[in-house]
Design a protein around this motif. Structure first.
Motif, mmCIF file in Angstrom:
data_model
loop_
_atom_site.group_PDB
_atom_site.id
_atom_site.type_symbol
_atom_site.label_atom_id
_atom_site.label_comp_id
_atom_site.label_asym_id
_atom_site.label_seq_id
_atom_site.Cartn_x
_atom_site.Cartn_y
_atom_site.Cartn_z
ATOM 1 N N PRO A 12 30.324 51.764 -132.898
ATOM 2 C CA PRO A 12 30.495 51.209 -134.235
ATOM 3 C C PRO A 12 29.167 50.848 -134.861
ATOM 4 N N ASP A 13 29.169 50.822 -136.178
ATOM 5 C CA ASP A 13 27.997 50.393 -136.935
ATOM 6 C C ASP A 13 27.688 48.951 -136.542
ATOM 7 N N PRO A 14 26.438 48.628 -136.168
ATOM 8 C CA PRO A 14 26.115 47.253 -135.769
ATOM 9 C C PRO A 14 26.380 46.241 -136.873
ATOM 10 N N CYS A 15 26.402 46.709 -138.140
ATOM 11 C CA CYS A 15 26.681 45.792 -139.239
ATOM 12 C C CYS A 15 28.165 45.463 -139.338
ATOM 13 N N LEU A 16 29.011 46.224 -138.609
ATOM 14 C CA LEU A 16 30.443 46.015 -138.700
ATOM 15 C C LEU A 16 30.952 45.322 -137.447
ATOM 16 N N SER A 17 30.389 44.211 -137.138
ATOM 17 C CA SER A 17 30.836 43.445 -135.984
ATOM 18 C C SER A 17 31.910 42.465 -136.432
ATOM 19 N N GLY A 18 32.892 42.244 -135.575
ATOM 20 C CA GLY A 18 33.964 41.322 -135.924
ATOM 21 C C GLY A 18 34.899 41.942 -136.934
ATOM 22 N N ILE A 19 35.205 41.198 -137.986
ATOM 23 C CA ILE A 19 36.126 41.675 -139.023
ATOM 24 C C ILE A 19 35.416 42.674 -139.936
ATOM 25 N N ILE A 20 36.034 43.822 -140.133
ATOM 26 C CA ILE A 20 35.512 44.844 -141.046
ATOM 27 C C ILE A 20 36.170 44.638 -142.399
ATOM 28 N N LYS A 21 35.368 44.607 -143.448
ATOM 29 C CA LYS A 21 35.866 44.304 -144.796
ATOM 30 C C LYS A 21 35.612 45.497 -145.708
ATOM 31 N N LEU A 22 36.694 46.028 -146.251
ATOM 32 C CA LEU A 22 36.635 47.250 -147.057
ATOM 33 C C LEU A 22 37.357 47.008 -148.378
ATOM 34 N N ALA A 23 36.695 47.363 -149.478
ATOM 35 C CA ALA A 23 37.293 47.210 -150.803
ATOM 36 C C ALA A 23 37.357 48.556 -151.509
ATOM 37 N N ILE A 24 38.367 48.715 -152.347
ATOM 38 C CA ILE A 24 38.560 49.946 -153.111
ATOM 39 C C ILE A 24 38.778 49.576 -154.569
ATOM 40 N N LEU A 25 38.067 50.217 -155.468
ATOM 41 C CA LEU A 25 38.300 50.062 -156.902
ATOM 42 C C LEU A 25 38.823 51.377 -157.445
ATOM 43 N N ALA A 26 40.004 51.348 -158.032
ATOM 44 C CA ALA A 26 40.611 52.557 -158.594
ATOM 45 C C ALA A 26 41.422 52.181 -159.815
ATOM 46 N N VAL A 27 41.616 53.144 -160.705
ATOM 47 C CA VAL A 27 42.426 52.909 -161.895
ATOM 48 C C VAL A 27 43.741 53.658 -161.755
ATOM 49 N N GLY A 28 44.627 53.456 -162.714
ATOM 50 C CA GLY A 28 45.951 54.045 -162.647
ATOM 51 C C GLY A 28 45.930 55.552 -162.443
ATOM 52 N N GLY A 29 46.766 56.038 -161.559
ATOM 53 C CA GLY A 29 46.895 57.469 -161.324
ATOM 54 C C GLY A 29 45.940 58.047 -160.308
ATOM 55 N N GLN A 30 45.046 57.222 -159.740
ATOM 56 C CA GLN A 30 44.068 57.743 -158.781
ATOM 57 C C GLN A 30 44.491 57.537 -157.332
ATOM 58 N N GLY A 31 45.654 57.006 -157.103
ATOM 59 C CA GLY A 31 46.164 56.893 -155.737
ATOM 60 C C GLY A 31 45.488 55.845 -154.897
ATOM 61 N N GLY A 32 45.016 54.756 -155.512
ATOM 62 C CA GLY A 32 44.367 53.707 -154.734
ATOM 63 C C GLY A 32 45.297 53.070 -153.721
#
Length: 516
Positions: A12-32
């Protein structure tokens, strides 16, 4: 505690220790939502506890939906970590944005930081309402966003993932998942991501193709880009032999023009011929030849190049006939069905909105009669009362379609109408004004030709544009003798394009009033 190999298929990426936090920004119709579900499924299948939340934006293009996923290794029987409900500035490991300006918003909001965030973004644009409202070019700069991303993010993976998905018959959610897998920022194997797609059960093959293509782009960012597919050879004009021969003669006239001018003249010729007929195309080339006679290669044919574009736009104005013609073309219905994803067995209901003003109705009258009616306030008031109201026509129904089809076929009548006479007179005055400046101020002549971009659309939009155009030319005429007249003409035009109400233009004209 060391996880077994089944839970750590890659380092794993050393910066991703413990809880991995992922965010997604999408608008309507893009399947977010679909993308978020896939990521959540992958994490849980790989022995991680995961939680996904979302907060919807204000509307389709004034606010993106924020999807947020937190995940952490978890063994059965152990306490489930307490996850956050929303991302916090400076505390996001992976940011995925489904459009270029959403990447910019993520950076502004502090979700992308150089010490930890991998930014995965599509470089295509889905224009915001604020960008579309600007009368001129209101499109924000993607280059500036990319430059900011290179500074703000720890790592950037950017490509046109929307176009990539479309080429593979899928949607952007599948290609963004492929980019996430290819970036190797999550400790999960490729097969886990593909399994999540297969579990969805809908459009699996197309989604897997888009996933694979994006995976390769993200996994090999330094690989040379594949050469763009060569465009299809221009289709040969088809039709009656006499008409095809006439088109060939017009095309030959274009081919004899200087190359920089011909590059714009051929599309211009196609536009005016499509708008009216071949004779109208010959008139277009006659006007362009008049401009060319005053131009020369020393100036790079700038005047003629601009004229080739804007004379065509002026001749192919939007009237009721043009609008009806465009709305009933078969390829328009095919495009709408394709964009809406309408299947063969499905029924598409299509409603058109019309709001004709009295001016549009009178514009269809014979020129002399129309001029008399237009000059009579009582008749104009009657026409406004009868016609000036919103109408909705269902072009998927026979009566509405036939009505518009008949209107769109009235090209032969167009030359007799008041609107055509007015447009031709306005065009002639514009060209005469611009070309008169060529001997003393070539740059001003070019700027005056460019002012035609202020006029577009029909109904109220056309009226506002033409009013601004006339104001710009009138103000320019007052300072035409100045050495900086060309620059002032450009400033006036840009001011006119800043807002619909014309406040910026009024301010620029007041500035000219102060010294003219």
């Amino acid at each position: 505690m060391t996880l077994p190999d089944t839970l750590s298929p890659r380092a794993p990426d050393p910066c991703l220790s413990g809880i991995i936090k992922l965010a997604i920004l999408a608008v309507g119709g893009q399947g977010g939502g679909v993308l978020t579900g896939w990521i959540e499924d992958v994490a849980r299948a790989q022995g991680y506890a995961a939680q996904a939340t979302s907060v919807a934006g204000v509307s389709q293009r004034t606010g993106a939906t924020v999807y947020y996923v937190e995940m952490a290794p978890h063994r059965p029987g152990e306490p489930v970590p307490v996850f956050s409900l929303m991302p916090a500035p400076g505390d996001v490991d992976i940011m995925i944005t489904a459009e270029m300006m959403e990447a910019g918003r993520a950076i502004i909001r502090g979700f992308v930081t150089p010490d930890r965030t991998t930014l995965i973004t599509s470089t295509h644009r889905a224009l915001a309402v604020s960008e579309k409202m600007v009368p001129g070019d209101g499109i924000a700069s993607s280059e500036e966003v990319m430059a900011a991303a290179e500074v703000a993010a720890r790592r950037v993976i950017a490509a046109d993932f929307d176009a990539l998905a479309v080429r593979n018959g899928s949607v952007i959610s599948a290609s963004l998942l492929g980019a996430l897998a290819g970036a190797a920022v999550l400790p999960f194997p490729r097969e886990a991501f593909e399994a999540a797609i297969r579990a969805g059960g809908k459009g699996t093959e197309a989604s897997l193709k888009a996933f694979a293509a994006a995976f390769e782009v993200a996994a090999n960012p330094e690989a040379p880009a594949a050469p763009a597919a060569s465009g299809k050879p221009e289709a040969r004009v088809q039709g009656p032999a006499r008409l095809v021969a006439e088109w060939d003669r017009l095309a030959a006239r274009v081919a004899a023009l200087p190359a920089p001018v011909a590059a714009l003249a051929l599309p211009g010729l196609r536009k005016v011929v499509d708008f009216q007929d071949l004779r109208y195309g010959a008139e277009y080339l006659d006007r362009l030849t008049t401009v060319l006679a005053l131009d020369d290669a020393c100036h790079g044919w700038a005047l003629s190049r601009e004229a080739a574009k804007y004379i065509a736009n002026a001749m192919a104005y939007d009237d009721i006939i043009r609008v009806a013609d465009l709305k009933t073309r078969a390829r328009r219905f095919d495009r709408i069905r394709s964009e809406m994803g309408v299947k063969e067995a499905s029924i598409l209901h299509l409603t058109e909105f019309f709001h004709p003003r009295a001016a549009e109705i009178v514009g269809m009258f014979p020129a002399r009669l129309g001029a008399k009616v237009e000059a009579d306030p009582k008749w104009m008031a009657r026409l406004t009362r009868w016609f000036d109201k919103g109408r909705r026509l269902r072009t998927d129904s026979l009566p509405a379609f036939v009505t518009l089809h008949i209107l769109g076929g009235m090209k032969g009548w167009r030359r007799r109408t008041l609107r055509h006479a007015q447009e031709q007179a306005h065009l002639a005055r514009w060209l005469e004004t611009a070309l008169a400046e060529v001997p003393r101020n070539y740059a001003l002549a070019v700027e005056l030709i460019r002012c035609r971009r202020l006029i577009k659309g029909y109904s109220d939009t056309h009226a506002r544009g033409q009013s601004k155009f006339d104001q710009v030319l009138a103000a320019t005429a007052r300072i035409a003798a100045r050495e900086d007249a060309a620059d002032w003409c450009r400033r006036l035009r840009e001011a006119a394009l800043q807002d619909e109400e014309g406040k910026a233009l009024d301010g620029a004209i007041r500035t000219i009033d102060s010294f003219a």
